[in-house]
Motif scaffolding. Structure first.
Motif, PDB file in Angstrom:
ATOM      1  N   GLU A   9      -7.252  20.610  26.379  1.00 54.60           N
ATOM      2  CA  GLU A   9      -6.921  21.757  25.535  1.00 54.60           C
ATOM      3  C   GLU A   9      -7.195  23.060  26.268  1.00 54.60           C
ATOM      4  OE1 GLU A   9      -9.046  21.397  21.910  1.00 54.60           O
ATOM      5  OE2 GLU A   9      -7.748  19.820  21.096  1.00 54.60           O
ATOM      6  N   ASP A  10      -8.318  23.132  26.971  1.00 56.19           N
ATOM      7  CA  ASP A  10      -8.644  24.342  27.730  1.00 56.19           C
ATOM      8  C   ASP A  10      -7.619  24.580  28.839  1.00 56.19           C
ATOM      9  OD1 ASP A  10     -10.847  24.757  26.160  1.00 56.19           O
ATOM     10  OD2 ASP A  10     -12.290  23.931  27.596  1.00 56.19           O
ATOM     11  N   ASP A  11      -7.204  23.503  29.513  1.00 56.11           N
ATOM     12  CA  ASP A  11      -6.205  23.632  30.570  1.00 56.11           C
ATOM     13  C   ASP A  11      -4.867  24.111  30.012  1.00 56.11           C
ATOM     14  OD1 ASP A  11      -8.025  22.817  32.448  1.00 56.11           O
ATOM     15  OD2 ASP A  11      -7.290  20.743  32.555  1.00 56.11           O
ATOM     16  N   ALA A  12      -4.488  23.562  28.861  1.00 62.46           N
ATOM     17  CA  ALA A  12      -3.229  23.957  28.243  1.00 62.46           C
ATOM     18  C   ALA A  12      -3.273  25.424  27.815  1.00 62.46           C
ATOM     19  CB  ALA A  12      -2.934  23.072  27.032  1.00 62.46           C
ATOM     20  N   ARG A  13      -4.420  25.844  27.303  1.00 66.78           N
ATOM     21  CA  ARG A  13      -4.563  27.243  26.885  1.00 66.78           C
ATOM     22  C   ARG A  13      -4.509  28.181  28.083  1.00 66.78           C
ATOM     23  NH1 ARG A  13      -7.083  29.783  22.489  1.00 66.78           N
ATOM     24  NH2 ARG A  13      -6.054  31.803  22.292  1.00 66.78           N
ATOM     25  N   SER A  45      -0.978  28.499  29.138  1.00 60.46           N
ATOM     26  CA  SER A  45      -0.239  29.349  28.202  1.00 60.46           C
ATOM     27  C   SER A  45      -0.485  30.824  28.505  1.00 60.46           C
ATOM     28  CB  SER A  45      -0.653  29.030  26.760  1.00 60.46           C
ATOM     29  OG  SER A  45      -0.045  29.919  25.850  1.00 60.46           O
ATOM     30  N   ILE A  46      -1.746  31.175  28.757  1.00 62.53           N
ATOM     31  CA  ILE A  46      -2.084  32.565  29.059  1.00 62.53           C
ATOM     32  C   ILE A  46      -1.481  32.985  30.394  1.00 62.53           C
ATOM     33  CG2 ILE A  46      -4.026  34.091  29.632  1.00 62.53           C
ATOM     34  CD1 ILE A  46      -5.644  32.610  27.486  1.00 62.53           C
ATOM     35  N   ARG A  47      -1.482  32.083  31.367  1.00 59.32           N
ATOM     36  CA  ARG A  47      -0.891  32.398  32.675  1.00 59.32           C
ATOM     37  C   ARG A  47       0.600  32.673  32.525  1.00 59.32           C
ATOM     38  NH1 ARG A  47       2.252  30.605  36.237  1.00 59.32           N
ATOM     39  NH2 ARG A  47       2.643  28.644  35.120  1.00 59.32           N
ATOM     40  N   ILE A  72       2.162  33.735  29.875  1.00 61.64           N
ATOM     41  CA  ILE A  72       2.328  35.025  29.194  1.00 61.64           C
ATOM     42  C   ILE A  72       2.195  36.162  30.202  1.00 61.64           C
ATOM     43  CG2 ILE A  72       1.177  36.640  27.622  1.00 61.64           C
ATOM     44  CD1 ILE A  72       2.864  34.733  26.102  1.00 61.64           C
ATOM     45  N   ARG A  73       1.189  36.092  31.055  1.00 61.45           N
ATOM     46  CA  ARG A  73       0.994  37.141  32.060  1.00 61.45           C
ATOM     47  C   ARG A  73       2.198  37.215  33.005  1.00 61.45           C
ATOM     48  NH1 ARG A  73      -4.005  39.377  32.276  1.00 61.45           N
ATOM     49  NH2 ARG A  73      -5.746  38.262  31.292  1.00 61.45           N
ATOM     50  N   ASP A  74       2.700  36.062  33.422  1.00 56.62           N
ATOM     51  CA  ASP A  74       3.851  36.051  34.320  1.00 56.62           C
ATOM     52  C   ASP A  74       5.091  36.652  33.650  1.00 56.62           C
ATOM     53  OD1 ASP A  74       2.306  34.872  36.267  1.00 56.62           O
ATOM     54  OD2 ASP A  74       3.088  32.842  35.949  1.00 56.62           O
ATOM     55  N   SER A  75       5.261  36.355  32.372  1.00 53.47           N
ATOM     56  CA  SER A  75       6.452  36.844  31.672  1.00 53.47           C
ATOM     57  C   SER A  75       6.431  38.356  31.506  1.00 53.47           C
ATOM     58  CB  SER A  75       6.569  36.179  30.295  1.00 53.47           C
ATOM     59  OG  SER A  75       5.559  36.640  29.402  1.00 53.47           O
ATOM     60  N   ALA A  76       5.247  38.956  31.551  1.00 54.19           N
ATOM     61  CA  ALA A  76       5.136  40.405  31.370  1.00 54.19           C
ATOM     62  C   ALA A  76       5.841  41.178  32.476  1.00 54.19           C
ATOM     63  CB  ALA A  76       3.668  40.819  31.307  1.00 54.19           C
ATOM     64  N   LEU A  87      -4.953  34.981  19.834  1.00 51.34           N
ATOM     65  CA  LEU A  87      -5.294  36.304  20.339  1.00 51.34           C
ATOM     66  C   LEU A  87      -5.589  36.288  21.837  1.00 51.34           C
ATOM     67  CD1 LEU A  87      -7.375  37.814  17.422  1.00 51.34           C
ATOM     68  CD2 LEU A  87      -5.395  38.859  18.515  1.00 51.34           C
ATOM     69  N   GLY A  88      -5.988  35.145  22.373  1.00 47.16           N
ATOM     70  CA  GLY A  88      -6.172  35.056  23.815  1.00 47.16           C
ATOM     71  C   GLY A  88      -4.886  35.385  24.545  1.00 47.16           C
ATOM     72  N   GLU A  89      -3.777  34.809  24.089  1.00 48.36           N
ATOM     73  CA  GLU A  89      -2.481  35.089  24.690  1.00 48.36           C
ATOM     74  C   GLU A  89      -2.049  36.527  24.412  1.00 48.36           C
ATOM     75  OE1 GLU A  89      -2.496  30.618  24.003  1.00 48.36           O
ATOM     76  OE2 GLU A  89      -3.215  32.410  22.964  1.00 48.36           O
TER      77      GLU A  89
END
Length: 355
Positions: free
Chosen positions: A6-10, A13-15, A17-21, A73-75
């Protein structure tokens, strides 16, 4: 799924989101688009705002069943941080506030907002530096970011012991310029021409405002980090008295202090996002958000001012980009509560503040 998976998947997901920015926040730090939008109505690019909707960012916190992404909210904080680093002026945080509120009540122009084709702004603030929502029916609503581009206004209105929600299309609106090249709007409510869309939004609005405060702190964090990166690059290339100024011990100490401010802010923002994603409510939620927002608001001013000083005279010119980060911090540090307000709220709601 195990906790590790779960931590790896999260984290993935955050990575992502950052790339898509990078679609609207160039990683190279080119601010020519931002400079081109300053002091011009409506203060942002409507086409780019639609792009935010198309990428699913406006509905990042909205449940999937209602057309959103259903992320945490992390994402959301990771995205706000990337946009802050690029000084993106499109009103994503106010739009996410509106989306969260409309999703909670299941009414209003949610679909158009998520698509980026409408911008209903929540007109809740009646005085400076507050998170309270009096809901006075005829009180002017102040400090509306990007109000010139709003397609409608969402008005919280007190009815007996509840806060109802009305949607008002247009109305008497005055605009004032802000330091960063945008505007704040003041709206005069006109309930006779407004539609009542919900009867009790008190708790939903309180939660949405807390999330907006945290996202604003994350945006400020991104700006701090970019301002420091620019400053370190400058210190490595500028020469004085035959030496690279980055070798001067006094400047190294100042840069280290700035880096510490940023590290403490990041820890506060990430801890707050994790706490809220775990379901914190009531005083715990308010205290956690206030600790992070107070830290971010205060640090943003300290960091951007120090970065300008480390640049010397060139840092004070409008033509040099580092000053844009101070101007943005001056405008955003007090949005959704100043450092002073959030320190008071933290003391009132956190067990750490009890005697």
């Amino acid at each position: 799924m195990s906790a590790a998976l779960e931590d790896d998947a999260r984290a993935e997901s955050i990575r992502m989101i950052r790339d898509s920015a990078a679609a609207v926040a160039p990683p190279g730090g080119d601010l020519s688009r931002i400079r081109g939008l300053r002091f011009k109505a409506p203060g942002h690019d409507p086409a780019t705002f639609r792009q935010l909707g198309e990428m699913g960012w406006i509905g990042l916190r909205v449940p999937e069943a209602q057309g959103g992404a259903g992320l945490g909210l992390g994402e959301a904080c990771a995205l706000a941080e990337e946009l802050g680093a690029a000084l993106v002026p499109e009103p994503l945080i106010p739009a996410m506030l509106s989306a969260s509120l409309l999703a909670a009540v299941g009414a209003g122009p949610l679909e158009a907002l998520l698509a980026g084709t409408a911008l209903p702004l929540v007109a809740w603030q009646e005085r400076a530096d507050t998170l309270e929502v009096p809901g006075t029916p005829d009180a002017p609503r102040k400090f509306l970011v990007n109000a010139a581009a709003a397609t409608s206004f969402l008005l919280p209105v007190r009815e007996a012991d509840r806060i109802a929600l009305y949607e008002q299309a247009g109305g008497a609106l005055t605009l004032e310029p802000t330091q960063d090249g945008g505007t704040f709007g003041t709206l005069t409510p006109d309930l006779a021409g407004a539609s009542r869309i919900a009867g009790d939004i008190g708790e939903a609005l309180a939660l949405a405002l807390d999330e907006a405060a945290l996202l604003t702190g994350a945006y400020l964090l991104g700006g701090m980090e970019r301002a420091l990166a620019m400053t370190l690059d400058y210190l490595k290339t500028r020469s004085q008295f035959g030496k690279i100024i980055g070798t001067f011990q006094a400047l190294q100490h100042k840069a280290a202090d700035v880096k510490m401010q940023i590290a403490l802010t990041r820890a506060s923002i990430e801890a707050a996002a994790a706490t809220l994603d775990e379901g914190a409510t009531g005083d715990l939620r308010r205290a956690t958000v206030s600790r992070a927002k107070a830290r971010a608001a205060e640090s943003a001013m300290v960091v951007t001012r120090q970065c300008i000083q480390l640049h010397g005279g060139i840092g004070y010119t409008d033509d040099y980009d580092v000053g844009l980060y101070l101007r943005k911090a001056m405008v955003m540090a007090n949005q959704y509560g100043s450092a002073t307000l959030h320190r008071r709220r933290f003391m009132a709601t956190s067990p750490e503040g009890e005697e």
